[in-house]
Motif scaffolding. Structure first.
Motif, PDB file in Angstrom:
ATOM      1  N   LEU A 100       0.554  -1.152   0.108  1.00  0.00           N
ATOM      2  CA  LEU A 100       0.219  -0.238  -0.171  1.00  0.00           C
ATOM      3  C   LEU A 100       1.232   1.047   0.169  1.00  0.00           C
ATOM      4  N   ARG A 101       2.087   1.399  -0.254  1.00  0.00           N
ATOM      5  CA  ARG A 101       3.285   2.291   0.021  1.00  0.00           C
ATOM      6  C   ARG A 101       3.341   2.777  -1.485  1.00  0.00           C
ATOM      7  N   ARG A 102       3.407   3.969  -1.919  1.00  0.00           N
ATOM      8  CA  ARG A 102       3.353   5.032  -2.348  1.00  0.00           C
ATOM      9  C   ARG A 102       4.820   5.783  -2.844  1.00  0.00           C
ATOM     10  N   PRO A 103       5.199   5.763  -3.958  1.00  0.00           N
ATOM     11  CA  PRO A 103       6.335   6.984  -3.931  1.00  0.00           C
ATOM     12  C   PRO A 103       5.740   9.000  -4.124  1.00  0.00           C
ATOM     13  N   HIS A 104       7.031   9.009  -3.761  1.00  0.00           N
ATOM     14  CA  HIS A 104       7.013  10.677  -4.105  1.00  0.00           C
ATOM     15  C   HIS A 104       8.154  11.033  -5.601  1.00  0.00           C
ATOM     16  N   LEU A 105       7.129  10.951  -6.196  1.00  0.00           N
ATOM     17  CA  LEU A 105       7.209  11.717  -7.142  1.00  0.00           C
ATOM     18  C   LEU A 105       6.629  12.929  -7.931  1.00  0.00           C
ATOM     19  N   ALA A 106       6.667  13.618  -7.435  1.00  0.00           N
ATOM     20  CA  ALA A 106       5.914  14.828  -7.544  1.00  0.00           C
ATOM     21  C   ALA A 106       6.835  15.330  -8.545  1.00  0.00           C
ATOM     22  N   VAL A 107       6.423  16.140  -9.112  1.00  0.00           N
ATOM     23  CA  VAL A 107       7.088  17.884 -10.224  1.00  0.00           C
ATOM     24  C   VAL A 107       7.389  18.533  -9.157  1.00  0.00           C
ATOM     25  N   PRO A 108       9.197  18.648  -9.441  1.00  0.00           N
ATOM     26  CA  PRO A 108       9.542  19.807  -8.347  1.00  0.00           C
ATOM     27  C   PRO A 108       8.403  21.193  -8.577  1.00  0.00           C
ATOM     28  N   ALA A 109       8.329  22.325  -8.481  1.00  0.00           N
ATOM     29  CA  ALA A 109       7.790  23.137  -8.549  1.00  0.00           C
ATOM     30  C   ALA A 109       8.012  24.661  -6.847  1.00  0.00           C
ATOM     31  N   PHE A 110       8.430  25.579  -7.296  1.00  0.00           N
ATOM     32  CA  PHE A 110       8.588  26.624  -6.390  1.00  0.00           C
ATOM     33  C   PHE A 110       8.061  27.683  -6.878  1.00  0.00           C
ATOM     34  N   TRP A 111       8.098  29.329  -6.925  1.00  0.00           N
ATOM     35  CA  TRP A 111       7.543  30.635  -7.107  1.00  0.00           C
ATOM     36  C   TRP A 111       8.604  31.313  -5.978  1.00  0.00           C
ATOM     37  N   SER A 112       8.472  32.837  -5.953  1.00  0.00           N
ATOM     38  CA  SER A 112       9.198  33.551  -6.296  1.00  0.00           C
ATOM     39  C   SER A 112       8.615  34.739  -6.406  1.00  0.00           C
ATOM     40  N   SER A 113       8.012  36.015  -5.316  1.00  0.00           N
ATOM     41  CA  SER A 113       8.254  37.165  -5.985  1.00  0.00           C
ATOM     42  C   SER A 113       8.949  38.656  -5.847  1.00  0.00           C
ATOM     43  N   GLN A 114       9.356  38.855  -6.857  1.00  0.00           N
ATOM     44  CA  GLN A 114      10.652  39.987  -6.677  1.00  0.00           C
ATOM     45  C   GLN A 114      10.623  40.983  -7.741  1.00  0.00           C
ATOM     46  N   PHE A 115      10.894  41.819  -7.494  1.00  0.00           N
ATOM     47  CA  PHE A 115      11.090  43.040  -8.406  1.00  0.00           C
ATOM     48  C   PHE A 115       9.959  43.080  -9.079  1.00  0.00           C
ATOM     49  N   GLY A 116       8.639  43.637  -8.567  1.00  0.00           N
ATOM     50  CA  GLY A 116       6.945  43.043  -9.057  1.00  0.00           C
ATOM     51  C   GLY A 116       6.719  42.199 -10.544  1.00  0.00           C
ATOM     52  N   LEU A 117       7.552  41.230 -10.455  1.00  0.00           N
ATOM     53  CA  LEU A 117       7.175  40.312 -10.824  1.00  0.00           C
ATOM     54  C   LEU A 117       7.064  38.641 -10.123  1.00  0.00           C
TER      55      LEU A 117
END
Length: 454
Positions: A327-344
């Protein structure tokens, strides 16, 4: 270990985002046993992303960043005490106060800490900061409120760039010193970093690339400025050391686990490896401190310093701690991240540094609204959006299916740009480390195996 995985004793080391989400998942999964949370900070788990954004801008107080509970975890909390080791035979977690906590299963979620200034005497000057904890953020925000003449930011990764952005938004003079060729180059490659450099300059940042800070100067115990490798000097009242993170693994040095400066190695199910590459079944790892293999990136061990990964990996680890093998499952999520800086608003999926080419798939650099897609050996491996995040789910599917690079046009306004080298630099030439690191198959400790007898 009890026959019923829903009972027994589980200890979580790291009263962090990953630790808290793991505890909540354990209870959601039906764990009814004894749960203990251990943390070296005296605070309950809090959210770190606001520290370099809202807190420094004065919009949120540092003490208001405590993480909300999704449910009651019914745990014993041991805060303000460090873990110093693990006895894997007796199954005891060793604490700095001398206590030994028995466990049936252990989750390591000790995360990272800010890399300090290498000269301890200079780093102790009044006005020199790092940014990792709520105390760091509160102290730095108070100093920025006082209106320093100039702020020096050492390192132009995401944290350093966000700090510089907050300073400029406050109207403060800021100098950014980066050993690499441009800001964010370690995370996004040289092509994207060129835009980041132009953006900082356009917002009035005194950007110094290709240089290092060789010394922090002080008088009467207070920071007065810094000396750079190109022979120039800067006067500054505040310096923020943003040289990346150090994974909290030193306490595991004598435990026999595969732990080192790059993290704790584990399988895709978050079970820790021992130093011989044998997977354990009672020690798990999650969050920034973990190194795990990912099939989308040639099964290299990946280390991630991102909010979403900490949550997803903690949930997988907790699920696998209380469920049998099938019943165990793998951690295979696609990496994701975010940042806010200088209006972007910068968002990313995949691993941009795992690339040899990049193409501007949509939008334009001039408008500062675009999507850049990265490829490696003819397949899509990452995408980074600037103020155009709605397209990222589309590119995430391309990454998951190893779609050909360059991708087919996904809009009625197809890009006419051709792929160019992504120019990902060697991390050794940077002041900041990548927030997504492929650490390969190299062990942290090489062993000589001795064969006994015939």
């Amino acid at each position: 270990m009890p026959d019923d995985l829903k009972s027994g004793r589980i200890v979580i080391v790291g009263a962090s985002l990953a630790g808290l989400r793991a505890a909540e998942t354990l209870r959601d999964e039906g764990f009814t046993g004894e749960l203990t949370m251990v943390g070296d900070e005296r605070r309950l788990p809090y959210d770190r992303p606001p520290l370099s954004k809202q807190v420094l801008l004065g919009r949120v107080r540092a003490e208001e960043t405590t993480l909300p509970r999704r449910r009651e975890v019914d745990a014993k909390w041991k805060l303000g005490v460090r873990a110093t080791g693990v006895d894997p035979i007796a199954r005891h977690l060793l604490l700095a106060d001398g206590e030994q906590l028995p466990y049936d299963r252990l989750l390591i979620a000790t995360g990272t800490r800010a890399r300090p200034w290498p000269n301890a005497e200079e780093g102790a000057l009044d006005g020199v900061f790092t940014l990792r904890t709520t105390e760091d953020a509160a102290g730095l925000a108070e100093r920025l409120d006082a209106g320093p003449r100039r702020v020096l930011v050492i390192g132009a990764g995401f944290t350093g760039s966000e700090i510089a952005s907050a300073c400029r938004e406050r109207g403060l003079e800021v100098t950014v010193a980066e050993r690499g060729p441009a800001p964010l180059v370690g995370a996004l490659g040289k092509s994207f970093a060129t835009l980041a450099a132009k953006l900082q300059l356009a917002h009035g940042v005194d950007l110094r690339c290709g240089v290092t800070v060789t010394a922090l100067n002080g008088s009467d115990g207070r920071l007065t400025g810094a000396e750079l490798s190109d022979g120039t000097r800067i006067e500054a009242d505040v310096a923020v050391v943003a040289l990346g993170a150090v994974r909290n693994t030193e306490w595991l040095a004598e435990t026999g686990l595969a732990a080192g400066p790059r993290g704790v190695a584990c399988d895709a199910g978050c079970r820790a490896f021992n130093m011989y590459g044998i997977v354990t079944d009672d020690v798990f790892v999650a969050g920034d401190v973990a190194r795990f293999p990912h099939p989308l990136f040639e099964y290299q061990l990946i280390s991630l310093e991102h909010w979403g990964n900490a949550v997803a990996q903690a949930e997988v680890a907790a699920h696998n701690m209380v469920n049998p093998g099938p019943l165990r499952r793998p951690h295979l999520a696609v990496p994701a991240f975010w940042s806010s800086q200088f209006g972007l608003n910068i968002k990313s999926v995949g691993v941009p540094t795992f690339s040899d080419q990049v193409v501007l798939a949509q939008g334009s650099l001039e408008e500062r609204r675009f999507v850049a897609v990265y490829g490696y050996r003819g397949r899509v491996t990452a995408a980074v959006s600037v103020n155009r995040a709605k397209w990222l789910p589309y590119y995430e599917r391309l990454i998951q299916t190893a779609a050909p690079f360059p991708p087919e046009p996904a809009t009625v306004e197809p890009s006419t740009h051709t792929p160019v080298p992504s120019d990902v630099p060697d991390p050794k030439v940077l002041s900041h480390g990548p927030t997504v690191a492929l650490t390969g198959h190299l062990p942290d400790l090489r062993l000589t195996l001795r064969h006994w007898g015939g």
